[in-house]
Enzyme design. Structure first.
Site, PDB file in Angstrom:
ATOM      1  N   ASP A  21       0.629  -0.926   0.382  1.00 59.72           N
ATOM      2  CA  ASP A  21      -0.216  -0.056  -0.016  1.00 59.72           C
ATOM      3  C   ASP A  21       0.400   1.308   0.082  1.00 59.72           C
ATOM      4  OD1 ASP A  21      -1.796   1.666   0.492  1.00 59.72           O
ATOM      5  OD2 ASP A  21      -2.386   1.567   2.661  1.00 59.72           O
ATOM      6  N   ASN A  23      -0.131   4.259  -0.048  1.00 53.16           N
ATOM      7  CA  ASN A  23      -1.349   5.626   0.238  1.00 53.16           C
ATOM      8  C   ASN A  23      -1.510   5.685   1.748  1.00 53.16           C
ATOM      9  OD1 ASN A  23      -2.904   4.231  -0.357  1.00 53.16           O
ATOM     10  ND2 ASN A  23      -3.916   5.631  -1.949  1.00 53.16           N
ATOM     11  N   ASP A  25      -3.925   3.666   2.629  1.00 54.62           N
ATOM     12  CA  ASP A  25      -5.542   3.624   3.164  1.00 54.62           C
ATOM     13  C   ASP A  25      -5.530   1.754   2.535  1.00 54.62           C
ATOM     14  OD1 ASP A  25      -4.808   2.051   1.083  1.00 54.62           O
ATOM     15  OD2 ASP A  25      -6.490   3.152  -0.554  1.00 54.62           O
ATOM     16  N   ASP A  29      -1.818  -1.668  -3.328  1.00 55.03           N
ATOM     17  CA  ASP A  29      -2.110  -0.597  -5.258  1.00 55.03           C
ATOM     18  C   ASP A  29      -0.956  -1.275  -5.979  1.00 55.03           C
ATOM     19  OD1 ASP A  29      -0.146   1.387  -4.429  1.00 55.03           O
ATOM     20  OD2 ASP A  29      -2.355   2.159  -2.690  1.00 55.03           O
ATOM     21  N   ASP A  98      -4.792 -10.665 -15.283  1.00 54.50           N
ATOM     22  CA  ASP A  98      -5.828 -12.079 -15.266  1.00 54.50           C
ATOM     23  C   ASP A  98      -6.447 -11.046 -16.537  1.00 54.50           C
ATOM     24  OD1 ASP A  98      -7.099 -13.859 -14.111  1.00 54.50           O
ATOM     25  OD2 ASP A  98      -6.391 -13.500 -12.679  1.00 54.50           O
ATOM     26  N   ASP A 199      -8.832 -16.214 -15.784  1.00 50.42           N
ATOM     27  CA  ASP A 199     -10.266 -17.185 -15.127  1.00 50.42           C
ATOM     28  C   ASP A 199     -11.227 -17.730 -15.103  1.00 50.42           C
ATOM     29  OD1 ASP A 199     -10.737 -17.005 -12.369  1.00 50.42           O
ATOM     30  OD2 ASP A 199     -12.727 -16.288 -13.339  1.00 50.42           O
ATOM     31  N   GLU A 256      -6.752 -21.367 -16.317  1.00 53.38           N
ATOM     32  CA  GLU A 256      -7.666 -21.851 -15.466  1.00 53.38           C
ATOM     33  C   GLU A 256      -8.284 -22.311 -15.737  1.00 53.38           C
ATOM     34  OE1 GLU A 256      -9.105 -20.790 -10.728  1.00 53.38           O
ATOM     35  OE2 GLU A 256      -9.927 -19.904 -12.721  1.00 53.38           O
ATOM     36  N   HIS A 329      -3.773 -17.632  -5.047  1.00 51.20           N
ATOM     37  CA  HIS A 329      -4.821 -16.536  -3.996  1.00 51.20           C
ATOM     38  C   HIS A 329      -5.958 -17.413  -3.506  1.00 51.20           C
ATOM     39  CE1 HIS A 329      -5.915 -16.477  -8.224  1.00 51.20           C
ATOM     40  NE2 HIS A 329      -7.354 -16.330  -7.547  1.00 51.20           N
ATOM     41  N   ASP A 330      -5.828 -18.218  -4.254  1.00 48.23           N
ATOM     42  CA  ASP A 330      -7.524 -19.039  -3.708  1.00 48.23           C
ATOM     43  C   ASP A 330      -7.249 -20.290  -2.938  1.00 48.23           C
ATOM     44  OD1 ASP A 330      -9.184 -18.273  -5.224  1.00 48.23           O
ATOM     45  OD2 ASP A 330      -8.813 -19.131  -7.884  1.00 48.23           O
TER      46      ASP A 330
END
Ligand code: TEU
Ligand code: CA
Length: 563
Positions: A21, A23, A25, A29, A98, A199, A256, A329-330
């Site tokens: 990150d 910034n 928040d 990003d 992706d 995907d 995928e 990520h899954d």
């Protein structure tokens, strides 16, 4: 030998929301990624695959796209994207996006239009059907719990969503939909990106009539995959996409494809098929699932892992191309799932990387895997963010009355948020991922497991990955050499060879904490044998054909015949 660049490449997957990150928040990003290019270049990877960065309401963290030609505002702007691409290319890094086109967000203007009226020109962009006797049009289940159909009161019909109800499936049988997809692909390719990870791309063609799935559960619902995975027109559509779009660019593609066999894969990624370059198969991701599916926990067996991976190595050799991965990520963190994330975290993370990255195919490293990041066991369901986990909890615990402790345990073992806790950059507050409040809690082990530590420690998982990546570069024979499993029935050792003409690589991996004896089956004679890599110190005098392995030890030998 002229090679396709993606065969010798190493890919690093970034989940932008959790990477860095810039910034404050609390959300990763594009500028955050930009600031870490030195780190990635130093690691030695060639390609960065970014999980979706398009405009999205984030029901499924960007896998629900509202505008394919816009950057998600939390992640930055199109200028940030162009700057990132430019800086990557200057460093010789390639960028793979992706591509999520089995479905859109329900907030995509196509769907907003589509749902507004039966006569809308966009109606046929999606799969709308009338209900049957007050129930859904068929019995299919969504991947994220509950039926795959959502009733829409405006037109009193149901729409299909294989994933969340905010992810309506596109109707690929509609040629206009396909042209829209090709158009958005060209939009990004013309900006200079280097490929797509597609995907659930093997789900785009549904069997006409959308028949009921077999083996319904007690409530009458069934998976239905036989009618939407590897459907009747999927190869026609991919060949069309290749012809109209992909063949015009020098890019890599990986599909995928849950539920593919090696023979399916030879259709998607066969060398002469003009479809995709490679696919992600899922068979080794299912060895720890019982008959009830992903959440039905089952201990995995090394013999199953060996059998599955070896079959893929064998059956694609010379005809199609493998992708190699243990995590994404899954999936849970690879070291927690297939190694030991306690005492032998470092040894086992190195061993897993060795076992995977010296096989034939393109290796994928998931962010944090290169420092041995582990699963997390948050104490409360409130700490979780993933829509799959939320829906599971609602269905099983809130509606189904299941034991919350048992479901939470399954989430600890299998939940996707294991992979989505923020990247651990240092021992500073929030692991230096953010100066604000992170969108999801960190893994509390970040003071011990982090990039700053790993970079400073010569013996870290990180430095070992660097060596492995360099090894693949220095020895192009590893790209094409034949793979052979040895000791197939050994319960603790995964050993294989890679052979090409007079050169053979021998990879020996101990997958557990015992000290089994490795005995090399007798075979070809090699005059010179050199230990190339190990995750333990090995004496020069050590034997090659018979030795005891230490916990999670791996050794890589290179043997040569002088003719
Ligand atoms: O995943 C597709 C897929 O098959 C999933 O069901 C996967 O097996 C599941 O996440 C494991 O629990 C892709 C993306 O990788 C995933 O992040 C998305 O949520 C999904 O498609 C929908 O776009
Ligand atoms: Ca941010």
């Amino acid at each position: 030998m002229a090679q396709d660049w993606w065969k010798s490449a190493v890919v690093y997957q970034i989940y932008p929301r959790s990477f860095m990150d810039s910034n404050g928040d609390g959300i990763g990003d594009l500028q955050g990624i930009l600031g870490k290019l030195d780190y990635l270049q130093d690691l030695g990877v060639d390609v960065l695959w970014l999980s979706p960065i398009y405009d999205s309401p984030n029901d499924d963290n960007g896998y629900d796209i509202r505008d394919y030609k816009k950057i998600m505002s939390e992640f930055g702007t199109m200028e940030d994207f162009e700057q990132l691409l430019l800086q990557m290319h200057r460093r010789g890094l390639k960028l793979v996006m992706d591509l999520v086109v089995n479905h859109t967000s329900d907030e995509h203007p196509w769907f907003v239009e589509s749902r507004s009226s039966i006569d809308s020109p966009y109606r046929n962009y999606y799969l709308w059907r009338k209900g049957k006797q007050g129930r859904e049009p068929n019995n299919w289940l969504s991947y994220f719990s509950g039926p795959a159909w959502e009733y829409d009161s405006t037109t009193q019909e149901y729409y299909l969503h294989l994933f969340s109800r905010k992810q309506p499936d596109l109707n690929w049988d509609n040629p206009t939909v396909r042209q829209q997809v090709y158009d958005l692909m060209k939009f990004w390719l013309d900006k200079g990106i280097d490929g797509f990870r597609m995907d659930v791309i093997n789900h785009i063609s549904k069997v006409p009539g959308l028949p009921d799935g077999s083996h319904p559960n007690e409530r009458g619902y069934a998976w239905g995959g036989e009618f939407f995975a590897n459907g009747p027109r999927v190869h026609e559509y991919l060949q069309e996409m290749n012809h109209q779009v992909l063949s015009r660019y020098d890019v890599m593609t990986v599909g995928e494809t849950g539920g593919v066999s090696p023979s399916d894969a030879r259709l998607y990624a066969g060398f002469n098929r003009q479809e995709l370059n490679m696919v992600f198969q899922f068979e080794h991701m299912n060895i720890d699932a019982g008959p009830g599916g992903k959440w039905d926990l089952k201990p995995w067996k090394l013999t199953d892992l060996k059998q599955v991976l070896s079959r893929w190595q064998q059956e694609l050799h010379g005809t199609a191309w493998n992708s190699l991965y243990f995590g994404n990520h899954d999936q849970p963190r690879s070291v927690s799932r297939f190694g030991d994330d306690g005492l032998y975290r470092v040894e086992s993370a190195k061993m897993l990387a060795t076992c995977l990255m010296l096989q034939q195919g393109t290796p994928y490293i998931y962010q944090g895997e290169e420092i041995g990041m582990t699963n997390v066991d948050f104490p409360s369901i409130k700490d979780y963010r993933d829509v799959e986990i939320m829906n599971l909890w609602q269905e099983q615990v809130e509606q189904g009355g299941a034991d919350p402790a048992k479901v939470l345990h399954a989430i600890h073992v299998k939940g996707r948020d294991n992979a989505r806790t923020p990247m651990q950059w240092s021992a500073d507050a929030h692991a230096a991922f953010t100066v604000g409040e992170p969108w999801i809690k960190l893994n509390p082990n970040y003071p011990q497991v982090n990039v700053a530590q790993a970079v400073a420690d010569e013996n870290s998982v990180y430095h070992y990955y660097k060596r492995l990546i360099r090894l693949r570069k220095q020895h192009p024979v590893l790209v094409d050499a034949r793979y052979d499993l040895i000791l197939p029935n050994h319960q603790e050792i995964y050993a294989y060879t890679r052979t090409m003409e007079t050169e053979q690589w021998l990879v020996v991996c101990n997958f557990f904490a015992g000290q089994p004896e490795f005995v090399l089956p007798s075979g070809d004679f090699y005059q010179t044998t050199e230990l190339v890599l190990s995750n333990y110190p090995v004496l020069d005098s050590a034997e090659v054909d018979r030795f005891n392995l230490r916990p999670y030890e791996c050794r890589v030998y290179r043997r040569v015949q002088h003719v």
